[in-house]
Design a protein around this motif. Structure first.
Motif, PDB file in Angstrom:
ATOM      1  N   ARG A 669      10.761   9.051  -2.954  1.00 52.56           N
ATOM      2  CA  ARG A 669       9.897   8.166  -2.173  1.00 52.56           C
ATOM      3  C   ARG A 669      10.719   7.235  -1.276  1.00 52.56           C
ATOM      4  NH1 ARG A 669       6.882   9.684  -6.530  1.00 52.56           N
ATOM      5  NH2 ARG A 669       7.745   8.243  -8.047  1.00 52.56           N
ATOM      6  N   ASP A 673      10.436   7.067   2.719  1.00 53.24           N
ATOM      7  CA  ASP A 673      10.187   5.810   3.445  1.00 53.24           C
ATOM      8  C   ASP A 673      11.172   5.619   4.581  1.00 53.24           C
ATOM      9  OD1 ASP A 673       8.197   5.064   1.671  1.00 53.24           O
ATOM     10  OD2 ASP A 673       9.525   3.848   0.409  1.00 53.24           O
ATOM     11  N   THR A 734       7.884  -3.474 -10.460  1.00 56.01           N
ATOM     12  CA  THR A 734       7.170  -2.248 -10.098  1.00 56.01           C
ATOM     13  C   THR A 734       7.917  -1.458  -9.026  1.00 56.01           C
ATOM     14  OG1 THR A 734       5.960  -3.284  -8.292  1.00 56.01           O
ATOM     15  CG2 THR A 734       4.965  -3.426 -10.480  1.00 56.01           C
ATOM     16  N   GLU A 735       7.560  -0.163  -8.968  1.00 57.45           N
ATOM     17  CA  GLU A 735       8.156   0.708  -7.979  1.00 57.45           C
ATOM     18  C   GLU A 735       7.761   0.256  -6.568  1.00 57.45           C
ATOM     19  OE1 GLU A 735       8.306   5.097  -8.902  1.00 57.45           O
ATOM     20  OE2 GLU A 735       7.468   5.138  -6.877  1.00 57.45           O
ATOM     21  N   ALA A 736       6.526  -0.205  -6.444  1.00 59.10           N
ATOM     22  CA  ALA A 736       6.062  -0.650  -5.126  1.00 59.10           C
ATOM     23  C   ALA A 736       6.955  -1.780  -4.609  1.00 59.10           C
ATOM     24  CB  ALA A 736       4.618  -1.115  -5.207  1.00 59.10           C
ATOM     25  N   GLU A 737       7.303  -2.690  -5.500  1.00 62.92           N
ATOM     26  CA  GLU A 737       8.175  -3.797  -5.063  1.00 62.92           C
ATOM     27  C   GLU A 737       9.558  -3.284  -4.706  1.00 62.92           C
ATOM     28  OE1 GLU A 737       7.503  -7.685  -7.636  1.00 62.92           O
ATOM     29  OE2 GLU A 737       7.114  -5.865  -8.810  1.00 62.92           O
ATOM     30  N   ARG A 739      10.329  -0.490  -3.445  1.00 63.77           N
ATOM     31  CA  ARG A 739      10.272   0.123  -2.118  1.00 63.77           C
ATOM     32  C   ARG A 739      10.153  -0.940  -1.034  1.00 63.77           C
ATOM     33  NH1 ARG A 739       5.808   4.703  -2.762  1.00 63.77           N
ATOM     34  NH2 ARG A 739       6.213   4.947  -0.540  1.00 63.77           N
ATOM     35  N   GLU A 740       9.336  -1.947  -1.313  1.00 67.64           N
ATOM     36  CA  GLU A 740       9.171  -3.015  -0.327  1.00 67.64           C
ATOM     37  C   GLU A 740      10.511  -3.709  -0.051  1.00 67.64           C
ATOM     38  OE1 GLU A 740       5.775  -5.564  -0.935  1.00 67.64           O
ATOM     39  OE2 GLU A 740       6.948  -7.352  -0.429  1.00 67.64           O
ATOM     40  N   LYS A 782       7.690  -9.524   4.011  1.00 70.68           N
ATOM     41  CA  LYS A 782       6.599  -8.680   4.509  1.00 70.68           C
ATOM     42  C   LYS A 782       6.746  -8.443   6.014  1.00 70.68           C
ATOM     43  CE  LYS A 782       3.367  -8.794   0.884  1.00 70.68           C
ATOM     44  NZ  LYS A 782       4.021  -8.155  -0.241  1.00 70.68           N
TER      45      LYS A 782
END
Ligand SMILES: Cc1cc2nc3c(=O)[nH]c(=O)nc-3n(C[C@H](O)[C@H](O)[C@H](O)COP(=O)(O)OP(=O)(O)OC[C@H]3O[C@@H](n4cnc5c(N)ncnc54)[C@H](O)[C@@H]3O)c2cc1C
Ligand code: SF4
Ligand code: FES
Lengths: 828, 115
Positions: A669, A673, A734-737, A739-740, A782
């Motif tokens: 992932r 990205d 988390t994985e989302a973080e 990646r962010e 962000k």
């Protein structure tokens, strides 16, 4: 001078101790008069004189020993100074005026100078004599530590002062797990207040140094070699190396046995004379007006005074004591302290805090004068504050802005910040570490040293701890005037311009410059169309700044990026198809095998980033090779580009018995990205499923180590010529973080680094704190991610697909004409 | 091979090798010959030059380099050469020379002077 010597023979000066003070006093005497004396120097260390301060960078692997020698054997020889290195003075016979060496040799003197420095204090703990217990004082100690560090393992450093922290940092950089044991609850409590101490603790933790505070050592454990340290509270800290850095004690033998007046140190008067009128002393071994010093700045003052006195240049010269300032030499930690920072009666504090940027400053004012300063996180103004402290003038006028530093203060006061420096007398000391005066710096600049690096090279000013860098730069400005102003960056990008990368990047954004000719026009380039180093950089800066508007210029790209393959030494190319996260399939492998057969390619190799590299492709075959690989669903691996290369992974929780998270999946992932994104330099990532770190994530530009509770994010690693391990950025759940953060980090790097600057030197330059400040602020993070996604929307295209054989641009892959006798017809 | 292509006897034969427009601005195209490849360049000022496409350093294909001014930077180790004289310039001046090839443009076509 009242030396009793033969009429024709020169008076004999003998110096005991060839350390920093010993080397310096010889140099200062020779500078004033190189014929007056017959000089001998005796040093117990077997090497010539080196800059002891720089042992810390040597330990950390940031410098080599050769780089820190200040007075070599050659230097002494050239200056006619007799040396006795590796010799130990056993006794001084004051009546006969001679010194006795360890081997019985005697050397007669008319004037004796003691520069015997100090000894490290060794705590009398049980086990202190075990092997593996060392001090941090000389080259020999550094050698021992380096050898121990090669074996890895754990190191304990007793003492959380300047020296102990530098030792621990050096050992951590060399791969040991380092723990500092400190008696009180604030690190460097003699230089720092509590708040700065806490920040320091945090900064060190990020560099792999942990601290145990309020800890009393009880015993060193081990049979023959140290195995650990036991604390009073019963805790045992394992260690294969134990460094004691608890302080120093002036080395007063042989002064004491010769009957000189000795208290804590060898007592001297304002002319550095001991109780014997023919014996003088300088450096850490002395006690002057009740004070002993453990830093070099006073040494230079002492040596200048003594040289003036001995050469008769100024027989009335007097040393009146020194103010002290300290800077910690741990890369990336900006810390400065000077004067009285702890306040006390009648003192007022002004404090400035910016926790997001990790900046803390505190200045102490007494009776309208600045008396102390502690700076953490942003210490460039240290020298300026220190100067105000030394001057002791009223600061009433600038009190309101003082905490904001020199630039703000002087701008608001309408003062030209250079004027003050210009007005300094020539003998004002600029560089405390190397004892360089303003006059010497100005002379070097007038003599052609027109950059900071050149001034460092020929005067050593600002080359040691760096606290005087700002002042040297001001002197450059004052001396060179406009010639210096023109040179706006630290280093021009290339010979086509005066501007450095930072200025050019800024101008592109601020002036809205959108093509290479625009930039060259606006910034007055000196060549019609730049050169092979500035054009690729400008092309990158423009496409980073204006992803949607800028029209890429292939003619300003290096051949690899223009031809979307790696040029090899014989002019053929190699191609690397993308294998997401290092995962492939039978179908892909078959397609690769078919391409190899069809084009008769000589080699396929697995790369360091877990991909397959196919070698020996002719330029004209490139479009056809890509077409075949594309047909099997593969896209370019960008192995040739300044862009995301690979994301290396381990198998993680899917297969491995240790895996804590799906490291392969996360790697895929992350690659999805970020692929296709142009960067200042190549960029590599890795994800390991647990701290065993099979994917070697801690030497990547961005690395993830999965742990039970989430993901540790690491940045700035590099396995290249200069190996650099990552810095820990933070931990996320988390994985989302994860990646962010990766996208935000990439974007900050894209926007901030100079072309061809990899993340490792970039982080060293801007500091980890600056990166954290950006990424930890949610809004900024962000926004960075949004800008990244915006550019990805444009750049995530496969160059191989764009250039498939049918396409128009593919034409340039074939010759304009083929006149070879076997093919007479034109091939266009 | 080098001397072979210099302006010498016998007289030059001018050969049409293609349309001027087919060489990219600030770029190059290759012309294959029995004596080795020739690189045809077009500069920022729209001037055309031709030199042997083989860097005197380690044989790098000069046609793949970056054209700047009337110079070409070799793609392998970044030596720069004058397109007018073929001589290495800048820090590497004096270290080598790539033979130049006579070139003229007529009716928007490129002609190389070969023997
Ligand atoms: C790792 C480290 C980092 C440091 N960092 C800083 C810093 O950042 N800033 C700063 O200001 N200071 C720093 N210091 C302190 C600084 O190095 C000392 O203040 C300075 O070296 C003292 O100089 P000196 O000549 O008095 O003593 P030394 O440099 O210790 O020289 C004394 C010499 O005399 C020799 N000697 C002693 N007795 C005899 C004898 N009987 N016969 C022959 N030779 C003898 C010794 O072997 C030694 O070589 C640091 C010190 C260390 C160890
Ligand atoms: S890093 Fe951990 S999870 Fe990944 S393969 Fe190695 S041991 Fe297994
Ligand atoms: S081959 Fe051209 S510079 Fe080396």
């Amino acid at each position: 001078m009242a030396f009793h010597s033969e009429p024709v023979a020169k008076p004999r000066i003998v110096v005991i101790g060839a350390g920093m003070a010993g080397g310096r006093i010889v140099e200062e005497i020779l500078k004033r008069d190189d014929r007056m004396f017959d000089i001998s120097i005796i040093g117990a260390e077997s090497c010539a004189t080196y800059d002891r301060i720089q042992l810390s960078p040597v330990l950390a692997g940031e410098k080599t020993f050769e780089q820190i020698v200040t007075h070599s054997q050659d230097w002494y020889d050239l200056n006619g100074v007799k040396t006795h290195f590796g010799c130990w003075v056993q006794g001084i016979d004051r009546d006969a005026r001679r010194v006795v060496l360890h081997d019985g040799q005697t050397i007669a003197y008319d004037c004796l100078i003691l520069a015997t420095g100090s000894d490290p204090i060794r705590l009398p703990l049980p086990g202190a004599d075990l092997s593996g217990v060392v001090a941090f004082r000389d080259l020999h100690d550094v050698d021992l530590m380096q050898k121990a560090a090669e074996a890895g393992g754990e190191a304990v450093v007793i003492g959380g002062g300047l020296l102990g922290l530098e030792a621990a940092y050096g050992l951590a950089k060399r791969g040991m797990k380092a723990t500092v044991i400190h008696l009180v609850d604030v690190l460097m409590e003699r230089q720092l207040d509590e708040a700065a101490g806490r920040l320091l603790e945090k900064a060190l933790a990020e560099r792999g140094v942990s601290a145990v505070l309020n800890a009393q050592s009880e015993a060193i454990l081990g049979e023959t070699h140290v195995e650990g340290l036991k604390l009073k509270d019963g805790r045992v800290i394992p260690a294969s190396l134990l460094v004691m850095a608890v302080g120093i004690r002036p080395h007063v033998e042989p002064a004491k046995s010769a009957g000189l007046t000795v208290e804590r140190g060898i007592v001297v008067d304002d002319q550095m004379r001991t109780s014997d009128p023919f014996i003088f002393a300088v450096g850490e071994c002395v006690q002057h007006r009740g004070q002993c010093y453990g830093l070099v700045a006073p040494i230079w003052d002492m040596c200048r005074t003594l040289a003036d006195v001995l050469t008769g240049k100024n027989p009335q010269a007097a040393y009146l004591g020194s103010e002290l300032a300290t800077r910690l030499k741990v890369s990336g930690v900006d810390l400065y302290s000077a004067g009285q920072f702890n306040g006390g009666d009648g003192c007022e504090d002004i404090v400035f805090r910016d926790p997001a940027r990790g900046v803390y400053k505190r200045i102490v004012i007494k009776n309208d004068q600045l008396v102390g300063a502690v700076l953490f996180g942003e210490a460039a103004d240290g020298g300026w504050y220190f100067d105000l402290i030394k001057k002791g003038e009223s600061i009433g006028e600038i009190r309101d802005t003082l905490i904001f530093g020199q630039a703000v203060t002087e701008a608001l006061a309408g003062v030209d910040p250079n004027a003050a420096v210009a007005a300094w007398p020539d003998d004002t000391e600029v560089c405390g570490c190397n004892g360089v005066s303003k006059g010497a710096v100005v002379a070097a600049i007038s003599g052609g040293a027109d950059t900071l690096d050149k001034v460092r090279g020929c005067t050593k000013a600002s080359a040691s701890c760096g606290s005087c860098t700002g002042i040297v730069e001001q002197l450059l400005k004052v001396t060179l005037g406009d010639a210096f102003k023109a040179q706006t960056g630290p280093k021009p990008m290339c010979k086509c311009t005066h501007h450095g990368h930072a200025v050019v990047r800024q101008a592109i954004v601020e002036q809205g410059l959108k093509t290479i000719p625009d930039v060259m026009q606006a910034l007055k380039w000196e060549t019609p169309d730049g050169c092979s180093s500035c054009r690729p950089a400008l092309n990158y800066y423009l496409l980073c700044a204006w992803p949607r508007e800028y029209q890429d210029d292939p003619r300003s790209r290096f051949v690899n990026e223009r031809n979307h393959a790696n040029i090899q030494k014989d002019g053929t190319y190699s191609v690397v198809p993308r294998m997401w996260g290092g995962v492939t399939s039978a179908r892909e492998l078959r397609a690769i095998a078919d391409v190899v057969d069809k084009f008769n390619l000589p080699m396929v190799k697995v790369t360091g980033g877990q991909r397959l590299d196919i070698f020996g492709v002719k330029k004209e075959d490139l479009p056809a090779v890509w077409a075949d690989l594309n047909a099997a669903g593969m896209v370019s691996g960008h192995a040739y580009a300044k862009a995301l290369r690979t994301v290396k992974t381990c198998v993680g929780s899917e297969w491995c018995r240790f895996g804590t998270q799906d490291s392969t999946g996360l790697g895929i992932r992350l690659e999805q990205d970020t692929w296709g994104s142009w960067m200042p330099h190549k960029f590599k990532m890795a994800v390991s499923g647990c701290p065993r770190n099979c994917a070697e994530a801690t030497i990547k530009d961005f690395g993830v180590i999965c742990v039970d509770s989430g993901y540790e994010l690491h940045v700035g690693g590099n396995g290249g010529i200069h190996l650099r391990g990552t810095d820990l950025l933070c931990k996320v759940a988390t994985e989302a973080e994860a990646r962010e953060y990766s996208m935000a980090f990439v974007q900050f790097y894209r926007e901030d680094a100079w072309y061809l600057e990899r993340t490792a030197p970039w982080i060293e330059r801007v500091g980890l704190e600056a990166i954290k400040a950006k990424l930890f602020d949610e809004e900024t993070r962000k926004a960075l991610m949004a800008r990244f996604l915006e550019s990805q929307a444009v750049f995530q295209v496969d160059p191989w697909a764009e250039h498939a054989p049918q396409s128009e641009p593919a034409k340039v892959f074939s010759p304009l004409a083929d006149l070879r006798s076997e093919k007479k017809e034109m091939a266009r | 091979m080098s001397g072979d292509l210099a302006l010498q006897t016998p007289p030059l034969t001018w050969l049409d090798v293609g349309a001027a427009a087919d060489v990219p601005y600030q770029g190059a195209r290759r012309v294959e010959t029995d004596k080795g490849a020739i690189a045809v360049f077009r500069t920022v000022d729209n001037d055309y030059y031709a030199v042997m496409d083989k860097c005197p350093h380690k044989g790098g294909p000069l046609s793949e380099g970056i054209v700047h001014g009337r110079h070409i930077a070799c793609p392998l180790h970044n030596w720069s050469f004058s397109l007018e004289t073929g001589e290495a310039v800048g820090v590497d001046a004096g270290k080598g020379c790539t033979p130049t090839v006579p070139l003229k443009i007529e009716n928007a076509r490129i002609f190389l002077g070969l023997r």
